[in-house]
Design an enzyme around this catalytic site. Structure first.
Site, PDB file in Angstrom:
ATOM      1  N   SER A   1      -0.154 -13.094  -9.651  1.00 16.10           N
ATOM      2  CA  SER A   1      -0.168 -12.352 -10.904  1.00 16.10           C
ATOM      3  C   SER A   1       0.035 -13.214 -12.141  1.00 16.10           C
ATOM      4  CB  SER A   1       0.845 -11.208 -10.860  1.00 16.10           C
ATOM      5  OG  SER A   1       0.353 -10.191 -11.681  1.00 16.10           O
TER       6      SER A   1
ATOM      7  N   GLY B   1      -3.136 -14.414  -6.382  1.00 16.89           N
ATOM      8  CA  GLY B   1      -2.371 -13.237  -5.983  1.00 16.89           C
ATOM      9  C   GLY B   1      -0.928 -13.295  -6.442  1.00 16.89           C
TER      10      GLY B   1
ATOM     11  N   HIS C   1       0.824  -1.210   0.000  1.00 16.56           N
ATOM     12  CA  HIS C   1       0.000   0.000   0.000  1.00 16.56           C
ATOM     13  C   HIS C   1       0.863   1.267   0.000  1.00 16.56           C
ATOM     14  CE1 HIS C   1      -3.891  -1.953   0.191  1.00 16.56           C
ATOM     15  NE2 HIS C   1      -3.367  -2.806   1.052  1.00 16.56           N
TER      16      HIS C   1
ATOM     17  N   ASP D   1       3.238  -5.526 -11.063  1.00 19.05           N
ATOM     18  CA  ASP D   1       3.252  -6.914 -11.526  1.00 19.05           C
ATOM     19  C   ASP D   1       3.934  -7.048 -12.882  1.00 19.05           C
ATOM     20  OD1 ASP D   1       1.701  -7.004  -9.297  1.00 19.05           O
ATOM     21  OD2 ASP D   1      -0.092  -7.805 -10.276  1.00 19.05           O
TER      22      ASP D   1
HETATM   23  P1  ADP Z   1      -3.931 -13.241 -10.702  1.00 16.03           P
HETATM   24  O1  ADP Z   1      -3.276 -12.309 -11.652  1.00 16.03           O
HETATM   25  O2  ADP Z   1      -3.814 -12.828  -9.284  1.00 16.03           O
HETATM   26  O3  ADP Z   1      -3.514 -14.662 -10.894  1.00 16.03           O
HETATM   27  P2  ADP Z   1      -6.253 -12.361 -12.145  1.00 16.03           P
HETATM   28  O4  ADP Z   1      -7.709 -12.511 -11.899  1.00 16.03           O
HETATM   29  O5  ADP Z   1      -5.687 -11.005 -12.266  1.00 16.03           O
HETATM   30  O6  ADP Z   1      -5.497 -13.212 -11.030  1.00 16.03           O
HETATM   31  O7  ADP Z   1      -5.872 -13.104 -13.507  1.00 16.03           O
HETATM   32  C1  ADP Z   1      -6.282 -14.427 -13.741  1.00 16.03           C
HETATM   33  C2  ADP Z   1      -6.758 -14.540 -15.175  1.00 16.03           C
HETATM   34  O8  ADP Z   1      -5.642 -14.436 -16.085  1.00 16.03           O
HETATM   35  C3  ADP Z   1      -7.352 -15.900 -15.481  1.00 16.03           C
HETATM   36  O9  ADP Z   1      -8.698 -16.003 -15.094  1.00 16.03           O
HETATM   37  C4  ADP Z   1      -7.165 -15.983 -16.979  1.00 16.03           C
HETATM   38  O10 ADP Z   1      -8.170 -15.252 -17.659  1.00 16.03           O
HETATM   39  C5  ADP Z   1      -5.836 -15.281 -17.190  1.00 16.03           C
HETATM   40  N1  ADP Z   1      -4.750 -16.284 -17.185  1.00 16.03           N
HETATM   41  C6  ADP Z   1      -3.831 -16.503 -16.233  1.00 16.03           C
HETATM   42  N2  ADP Z   1      -3.002 -17.527 -16.548  1.00 16.03           N
HETATM   43  C7  ADP Z   1      -3.432 -17.978 -17.741  1.00 16.03           C
HETATM   44  C8  ADP Z   1      -3.000 -19.029 -18.632  1.00 16.03           C
HETATM   45  N3  ADP Z   1      -1.976 -19.825 -18.321  1.00 16.03           N
HETATM   46  N4  ADP Z   1      -3.673 -19.186 -19.792  1.00 16.03           N
HETATM   47  C9  ADP Z   1      -4.704 -18.379 -20.122  1.00 16.03           C
HETATM   48  N5  ADP Z   1      -5.151 -17.384 -19.335  1.00 16.03           N
HETATM   49  C10 ADP Z   1      -4.539 -17.178 -18.163  1.00 16.03           C
HETATM   50 MG    MG Z   2      -3.772 -10.288 -11.889  1.00 15.16          MG
END
Ligand code: ADP
Ligand code: MG
Length: 419
Positions: A157, A155, A65, A203
């Site tokens: 990324s 979390g 933060h 990120d």
């Molecule tokens: P975080 O970034 O914390 O993991 P987010 O909600 O920001 O969570 O991002 C997750 C989204 O990113 C997934 O729901 C998907 O749409 C996309 N994503 C992440 N990894 C992949 C992957 N290996 N293949 C396709 N889409 C992905």
């Molecule tokens: Mg994310």
């Protein structure tokens, strides 16, 4: 572009009860496909050889933060990543295969970029959109194969890793030179504008600029960064509490805290106009004028001002290979997150208490936005396996919840994978 929106906001999903994140990671193979297997999948789908690019997820070690007060953060790239295989097309189409979602899409470039689909394809599409806006030639189209082992929505990324791997793939395939910082900004823009998530630059920045066995200290005002060496005998262990609480405010507490910080900032600025953001304020300022603030504003401001100092001290601790000192700073950061920012929760406190009782644990703190999510722990490499077992068992017996635990080293940023 508004750089004040930084990391993690999209993770503060509303849920009244502790919950297991929906949409868990599906993966065809455990561990994830090797680069050669991904190249073979690409060839099987498209009948042409591919170039491969990888980009890591990340964890924030200290500096929570502080980003939207122009301050300092210190994440590290982790050794979970997304790989994008790419080959050229000539028909103006994007064909993309998500190995994780087991889905293929086929669209013209214009169709893909016309609107978001509310699916995984929005992340690569957003990057293509931002690259095209920048003048990168994408209109002939590409075939893509995307596979990753960054846990989704935990979390760490995964979204930035998909974006940065896609950007590297397209830039690599088109031999288009772009500085790393600009790639990070472009990927952030893709997520902010095309995907529609108000995330900060951290990120994407660390996914681009990470380095093996180094943390990346980022100055969120200038976007200058410093690499701080993490001794190789330490592991980064990430414990996912599997809960995300919301406060009565319904916004995860974020808006209220931000308003309290801004009210405190205005009081400091009324005395010292040269304070542009809390990053410019000192504890001496707070001691002089904090009594004019509400108690909540005072606590939020104190968290940010002391946290910025801790990040700078943490760089020095890593430079001196002083893990004990780094651990103390993590403990102070955790106390400040809990008592001054007031964004911990019982499950996180249990994880922190358990971690601090394990042999070989140098430090433990809540990472990310707060109110649940993950803790980050620095653990001696030879104790890491026992640490993971003890954390899993202790958390299960205290809460009935099975934590997901990931062990990593600080890893390199995005790169091409030679085949
Ligand atoms: P975080 O970034 O914390 O993991 P987010 O909600 O920001 O969570 O991002 C997750 C989204 O990113 C997934 O729901 C998907 O749409 C996309 N994503 C992440 N990894 C992949 C992957 N290996 N293949 C396709 N889409 C992905
Ligand atoms: Mg994310």
């Amino acid at each position: 572009m508004d750089l004040r929106y930084l990391f993690g906001l999209q993770r503060k999903r509303k849920s009244a009860e502790p919950s297991i994140p929906a949409n868990r990671f599906t993966i065809l193979k455990e561990p994830m496909q090797t680069p050669a297997e991904i190249a073979a999948l690409h060839f099987a789908s498209y009948n042409v050889p591919a170039q491969l690019f990888a980009a890591p997820g990340r964890v924030n070690l200290i500096g929570e933060h502080t980003d939207y007060s122009d301050g300092f953060v210190m994440p590290a790239a982790i050794d979970f990543s997304t790989i994008v295989a790419i080959s050229h097309r000539t028909d103006g189409r994007i064909l993309a295969h998500s190995v994780n979602f087991q889905e293929h899409i086929t669209k013209t470039v214009d169709e893909l970029l016309a609107a978001r689909a509310k699916s995984w394809s929005d992340y690569p599409a957003g990057v293509l959109w931002a690259l095209r806006e920048h003048g990168v030639p994408i209109d002939n189209g590409f075939s893509l194969t995307i596979a990753g082992d960054v846990p989704l929505g935990a979390g760490l990324s995964s979204s930035a890793s998909v974006e940065v791997a896609t950007a590297f793939a397209v830039l690599g395939a088109t031999s288009y030179d772009m500085p790393l910082k600009q790639i990070a900004l472009l990927c952030q823009r893709a997520e902010n504008v095309f995907v529609g998530a108000n995330v900060g630059i951290m990120d994407q920045f660390v996914s681009c600029c990470g380095a093996q066995d180094h943390a990346v200290m980022i100055d969120c005002r200038s976007l200058e960064y410093t690499l701080a060496p993490i001794p190789p005998e330490v592991r980064i262990v990430i414990c996912n509490s599997m809960v995300k609480h919301s406060l009565a405010e319904g916004d995860g507490g974020y808006n209220t805290r931000r308003a309290e910080m801004e009210a405190g900032l205005r009081i400091l600025q009324s005395h010292r106009p040269e304070i542009k953001a809390l990053r410019d304020a000192t504890m001496a300022d707070l001691e002089k004028w904090g009594s004019e603030m509400s108690p909540a504003s005072l606590r939020r401001c104190r968290h940010v001002i002391t946290e910025d100092d801790r990040v700078l001290a943490a760089v020095e601790a890593f430079r001196a290979s002083d893990l004990t000192r780094f651990g103390e700073l993590m403990a102070q950061a955790m106390a400040s997150f809990r008592d001054d920012f007031e964004a911990s929760c019982p499950e996180i406190d249990i994880l922190i208490d358990l971690a601090n009782r394990q042999p070989g644990c140098f430090g433990a703190r809540l990472t990310g936005g707060g109110f649940g999510g993950c803790t980050v722990n620095l653990v001696a490499a030879d104790r890491a396996a026992a640490f993971v077992d003890a954390m899993r068992a202790g958390y299960l017996s205290a809460t009935g919840i099975a934590a997901e635990i990931y062990t990593s080293r600080a890893s390199a940023g995005a790169h091409q994978i030679p085949l």
